[in-house]
Motif scaffolding. Structure first.
Motif, mmCIF file in Angstrom:
data_model
loop_
_atom_site.group_PDB
_atom_site.id
_atom_site.type_symbol
_atom_site.label_atom_id
_atom_site.label_comp_id
_atom_site.label_asym_id
_atom_site.label_seq_id
_atom_site.Cartn_x
_atom_site.Cartn_y
_atom_site.Cartn_z
ATOM 1 N N UNK A 27 35.594 37.048 45.085
ATOM 2 C CA UNK A 27 36.876 36.449 44.705
ATOM 3 C C UNK A 27 36.942 36.196 43.206
ATOM 4 N N UNK A 28 35.890 35.613 42.682
ATOM 5 C CA UNK A 28 35.866 35.278 41.262
ATOM 6 C C UNK A 28 35.889 36.540 40.401
ATOM 7 N N UNK A 29 35.090 37.535 40.773
ATOM 8 C CA UNK A 29 35.014 38.759 39.976
ATOM 9 C C UNK A 29 36.344 39.509 39.981
ATOM 10 N N UNK A 30 36.959 39.638 41.146
ATOM 11 C CA UNK A 30 38.222 40.369 41.230
ATOM 12 C C UNK A 30 39.335 39.652 40.473
ATOM 13 N N UNK A 31 39.344 38.318 40.559
ATOM 14 C CA UNK A 31 40.363 37.551 39.835
ATOM 15 C C UNK A 31 40.128 37.630 38.330
ATOM 16 N N UNK A 32 38.874 37.553 37.919
ATOM 17 C CA UNK A 32 38.552 37.582 36.487
ATOM 18 C C UNK A 32 38.954 38.905 35.859
ATOM 19 N N UNK A 33 38.784 39.984 36.592
ATOM 20 C CA UNK A 33 39.116 41.317 36.059
ATOM 21 C C UNK A 33 40.558 41.721 36.366
#
Length: 305
Positions: free
Chosen positions: A141-147
């Motif tokens: 979740x964090x990685x997809x949102x960050x990118x």
């Protein structure tokens, strides 16, 4: 002085031209952004799904007592997301589950082979409790949102430990929508999780009925009239090992070898269910036939390495 004024006029004209060019580029960029659809992904905590849907439809949380049509259910979740996120495209479905030593079960392998589905595995401890699944959900979740890979996340889960995953995604601008499963009694989602998400939806009994069915026990004659021989059962064990090798690959099953003569609980359960289906006979409570089944499985597996 006229020369100076002319020079200044030329500079102003050049500056104005550069500004016009920059504005034109910005307008083009904004037009492209406006045409780019937003993107959503679906995150499924399979532990929550099996427990809540099993209790709702089959009256039990025991996975061994019911069958789940995962392919049909995933398609239904994708269709529901299309109606919720009408102007958005699907990135993929993330399916989080636990497995002994992170070795895919036959069911998890078949789910992983579905289009637009990514299976992520945590561990199962001795009590069949998932470990590490929540951290996998947070990481994705964090990685997809960050990118900026997603603008919306549909999260099917209920554990309070998912709060940090929600906060991490929201911190990068993504909206997180919590999907739950109707509870026969009380509530099956943690209140702190409900407080943090951007929206909530509950999928009801009618939504899950087509995809969950209670297993019927295979009947057998206690007197032993139709009882298969140990060699018959041993042969079936070898058949299943050959089938699994072809389907899962050698690299996956070779990880079982150090545990000989014991099989991880989830693998042993899959072996039992598939053998009963082939034999049309229940091996529950018949220790000698269960040993013959495992022996046949191990004999074939070890012969390949």
């Amino acid at each position: 002085m006229n020369e100076a004024l002319n020079a200044m006029s030329d500079d102003h004209a050049a500056l104005a031209a550069r500004i016009d060019h920059t504005n034109e580029l910005l307008e083009r960029m904004l037009a492209e952004v406006a045409k780019t659809p937003s993107t959503h992904a679906i995150f499924v905590d399979a532990g929550y799904l099996y427990a809540a849907a099993g209790r709702l439809v089959a009256g039990t949380e025991d996975r061994r007592a019911f069958d789940l049509d995962a392919e049909g259910l995933i398609d239904a979740l994708i269709d529901r997301a299309r109606t919720v996120f009408a102007d958005s495209r699907l990135l993929r479905v993330y399916w989080y589950d636990g497995a002994r030593r992170r070795i895919h079960t036959a069911e998890q392998q078949s789910i992983a082979e579905l289009p637009d589905v990514k299976v992520r595995l945590g561990n199962l401890n001795a009590n069949n409790q998932q470990k590490g699944v929540d951290s996998l959900i947070r990481s994705d979740l964090e990685s997809l949102a960050r990118h900026r890979a997603i603008s919306d996340a549909a999260l099917l889960g209920g554990d309070e430990d998912l709060v940090s995953a929600v906060e991490a995604a929201q911190g990068y601008g993504a909206r997180v929508h919590l999907w739950g499963i109707e509870a026969a009694e009380g509530r099956n989602q943690a209140e702190p999780l409900l407080w943090e998400v951007d929206s909530q939806r509950t999928l009801d009994l009618d939504f899950f009925k087509p995809y969950v069915s209670r297993r019927t026990a295979v009947a057998y004659d206690p007197a032993g009239a139709n009882r298969p021989s140990r060699e018959d059962v041993r042969f079936v064990g070898a058949q299943i090992a050959a089938k699994w090798l072809a389907a899962r690959g050698r690299d996956t099953l070779v990880e079982l070898l150090p545990g000989h003569p014991y099989l991880p609980g989830s693998v042993d359960q899959d072996l039992l269910v598939e053998a009963e289906s082939l034999l049309q006979y229940s091996l529950r409570g018949q220790a000698d036939l269960r040993r013959a089944l495992r022996d046949g499985f191990w004999d074939h597996l070890q012969a390949q390495y």
